[in-house]
Design an enzyme around this catalytic site. Structure first.
Site, PDB file in Angstrom:
ATOM      1  N   ILE A  67      27.574 -37.573 -52.951  1.00 18.75           N
ATOM      2  CA  ILE A  67      28.875 -37.749 -52.964  1.00 18.75           C
ATOM      3  C   ILE A  67      30.393 -37.590 -54.231  1.00 18.75           C
ATOM      4  CG2 ILE A  67      30.765 -39.870 -52.535  1.00 18.75           C
ATOM      5  CD1 ILE A  67      28.736 -41.060 -51.622  1.00 18.75           C
ATOM      6  N   SER A  68      29.538 -37.669 -55.224  1.00 17.72           N
ATOM      7  CA  SER A  68      31.001 -37.598 -55.580  1.00 17.72           C
ATOM      8  C   SER A  68      30.187 -37.636 -57.363  1.00 17.72           C
ATOM      9  CB  SER A  68      31.984 -38.663 -56.034  1.00 17.72           C
ATOM     10  OG  SER A  68      31.857 -39.899 -56.392  1.00 17.72           O
ATOM     11  N   SER A  69      31.208 -36.670 -58.272  1.00 19.47           N
ATOM     12  CA  SER A  69      30.678 -37.061 -59.701  1.00 19.47           C
ATOM     13  C   SER A  69      31.628 -37.537 -61.203  1.00 19.47           C
ATOM     14  CB  SER A  69      30.149 -35.608 -60.883  1.00 19.47           C
ATOM     15  OG  SER A  69      31.624 -34.995 -60.163  1.00 19.47           O
ATOM     16  N   GLY A  70      31.276 -38.165 -61.951  1.00 19.28           N
ATOM     17  CA  GLY A  70      31.955 -38.627 -62.705  1.00 19.28           C
ATOM     18  C   GLY A  70      31.598 -38.356 -64.531  1.00 19.28           C
ATOM     19  N   THR A  71      32.812 -39.562 -65.332  1.00 19.57           N
ATOM     20  CA  THR A  71      32.048 -39.212 -66.544  1.00 19.57           C
ATOM     21  C   THR A  71      30.482 -39.462 -67.228  1.00 19.57           C
ATOM     22  OG1 THR A  71      34.288 -39.315 -67.591  1.00 19.57           O
ATOM     23  CG2 THR A  71      32.792 -39.713 -68.927  1.00 19.57           C
ATOM     24  N   TYR A  72      30.128 -40.494 -66.441  1.00 15.06           N
ATOM     25  CA  TYR A  72      28.587 -41.352 -66.517  1.00 15.06           C
ATOM     26  C   TYR A  72      27.581 -40.927 -65.480  1.00 15.06           C
ATOM     27  CZ  TYR A  72      31.173 -43.952 -69.916  1.00 15.06           C
ATOM     28  OH  TYR A  72      32.271 -44.703 -70.723  1.00 15.06           O
ATOM     29  N   VAL A  75      27.263 -39.930 -57.790  1.00 17.05           N
ATOM     30  CA  VAL A  75      27.252 -41.085 -56.785  1.00 17.05           C
ATOM     31  C   VAL A  75      25.996 -40.532 -55.399  1.00 17.05           C
ATOM     32  CG1 VAL A  75      28.222 -42.522 -55.308  1.00 17.05           C
ATOM     33  CG2 VAL A  75      28.742 -42.416 -57.513  1.00 17.05           C
ATOM     34  N   ASP A 193      41.078 -51.905 -63.012  1.00 16.55           N
ATOM     35  CA  ASP A 193      41.074 -50.721 -62.101  1.00 16.55           C
ATOM     36  C   ASP A 193      42.203 -50.433 -60.709  1.00 16.55           C
ATOM     37  OD1 ASP A 193      41.996 -47.564 -62.872  1.00 16.55           O
ATOM     38  OD2 ASP A 193      39.604 -47.096 -62.563  1.00 16.55           O
TER      39      ASP A 193
END
Length: 499
Positions: A67-72, A75, A193
């Site tokens: 689905i997606s990626s982030g700093t941590y 998903v 947030d």
């Protein structure tokens, strides 16, 4: 807002039975590594219900795609195995290295906070954590899956032909969002947030507050909230007290963000679309000063008028109060009508009196009177003009006595009152989630549905899922966003300016 009572239902204090039941085991646990603690069978049944020991992700879930990626981390969308029906979103926190020998140094503070909070929270309007799994020194948080989010829904309505979100859909979304916020705040949790990308919507129209990576308990904090996280809330949804440098804040910061989301559901664009000033990293000793977010504050002033100590008594105690003269007076109200906007004064710095941080006194009584008149005009809010111009699709800047059924204008004056209550400068006067839920906006007109899609003819696209990168075990973890559930894949907000 002050809170002196402990959270409801607090237990396990020094004198409780649970605290004195097993002192020997508590001493033993201090000597264990985190890895051993996760694998120790003694932990079974003693931790939160969502905790599982020695469970492999691929044994319980079939990964459908990325689905997606982030700093941590990343998903993934997954389907349950072993008689566990349904779809899930699995958030994988990356270890220190992937594809090489892993040196396990611990878990980020944000990840620990998110796991701890999510394991305790249970509410229909807050995204549910199903379980947490540790495997090969990587942590997996398994959430219930939501097919949509508010950013995706808003984006869909901006596509040609552009069409507004139905008023009954907006009313249901707002009620459910406020319901989730009330639950968080009642349990002493600040989200910090809230934005459209972090508000999930299931296929059955249930709205759920998601991504608690920045959430924090606010009951009697050991340090000021700003000491832990200097930057909270995406810039377009950041409350005035945060923009003015307040070191401590309340759930009112979440309610300002909810007001911004409400406005965005109405207009299909952010109401205060400013640019974020970068931190200055050039100071000696590596110190990082928080810049005054002048551009974002200007966007708020353009619609809400200049803040004054009459409207916001604690304004003068804000750390960046002396920066207010840098702002310009707002455009005249005619900017929201069919007449040309008179903005000849808009490019002059505002420095008209001590109530704004300007120099007191003037050469004549006439200039003093002019200054007072200018100050009064500058502090006048144009939110009502913005609201009626928006809901009438540009037809008028005032209430419509006979609004067509099913039109945004049918939200009426109560819609404006709710918006104004949420976008109140003074956090002490700003509507709480509990008060907003009792607002006449929800008791007049059409009933509020628990399914925000009820009666909605729009067909919203499913969440984008990549089939090319769905190896949950060995995939690399690119990305620069703070959180991976979900990332803001529509590319907002990205522009920054250096002050």
């Amino acid at each position: 807002m002050s809170h002196s009572n402990p959270p409801t239902g607090a237990s396990g204090g020094p004198g409780s039975a649970s605290a004195s039941a097993a002192p020997a085991r508590g001493y033993y646990s201090l000597k264990r590594s985190i890895q051993t603690a996760f694998n120790d069978p003694l932990d079974r049944g003693l931790g939160p219900p969502a905790y599982q020991s020695k469970v492999r992700v691929m044994d319980k879930y079939q990964v459908i795609g990325f689905i997606s990626s982030g700093t941590y981390g990343r998903v993934y969308k997954a389907r349950g195995r072993q008689g566990q029906p349904g779809e899930f979103a699995i958030k994988k926190f990356k270890p220190d290295k992937e594809g090489e020998q892993i040196t396990y140094t611990g878990i980020s503070q944000s990840a620990i906070r998110e796991m701890a909070l999510c394991s305790e929270l249970r509410h229909p309007n807050v995204i549910r954590l199903v379980e947490t799994i540790l495997e090969d020194k990587a942590i997996f948080m398994v959430f219930e899956y939501a097919e949509h989010d508010l950013l995706q829904i808003i984006h869909h309505h901006t596509q040609q032909p552009k069409h507004p979100i139905p008023p009954q859909t907006i009313k249901s979304i707002m009620f459910q969002l406020l319901n989730g916020c009330q639950y968080l705040h009642t349990n002493w949790v600040l989200h910090r947030d809230l934005k459209p990308a972090n508000i999930m919507v299931t296929s059955s129209g249930e709205v759920k507050v998601g991504d608690l990576g920045l959430a924090r308990i606010f009951w009697k904090p050991v340090r000021t909230l700003m000491q832990g996280d200097k930057v909270v809330v995406t810039i377009w949804y950041r409350a005035p007290e945060l923009l003015m440098g307040s070191h401590h804040y309340t759930p009112a910061v979440d309610m300002w963000a909810v007001g911004c989301i409400f406005a965005e559901l109405l207009s299909l664009r952010p109401i205060f679309k400013g640019e974020e000033a970068k931190m200055d990293n050039t100071k000696k000793g590596g110190s990082r000063d928080m810049p005054f977010q002048r551009h974002q504050m200007q966007k708020i002033v353009d619609i809400m008028g200049m803040p004054t100590k009459e409207r916001w008594p604690l304004l003068t105690s804000m750390p960046d109060y002396d920066k207010l003269p840098l702002l310009q007076p707002p455009l005249s109200a005619s900017g929201y009508s069919q007449q040309p906007a008179h903005s000849h004064h808009h490019h002059q710095h505002y420095n008209q009196g001590p109530q704004y941080g300007g120099r007191a006194g003037g050469p004549t009584s006439s200039s003093s009177a002019n200054s007072s008149s200018a100050a009064a005009a500058a502090s006048q809010s144009h939110l009502d003009k913005w609201y009626y111009h928006t809901v009438s699709q540009g037809q008028t800047a005032g209430p419509m006595p006979h609004a067509p059924p099913g039109s945004l204008a049918s939200l009426g004056v109560e819609g404006y009152k709710l918006l104004a209550g949420l976008l109140e400068y003074d956090p002490e006067k700003r509507l709480t989630a509990a008060a907003a839920l009792q607002h006449n906006f929800f008791s007049t007109g059409d009933r509020v549905s628990a399914n925000c899609f009820e009666g909605c003819k729009a067909e919203y696209p499913h969440r984008r899922v990549s089939q090319e990168d769905n190896d949950i075990r060995t995939g690399s973890v690119p990305g620069t966003k703070r959180s991976g559930m979900p990332d803001d894949s529509m590319g907002r907000p990205g522009k920054r300016v250096k002050e």
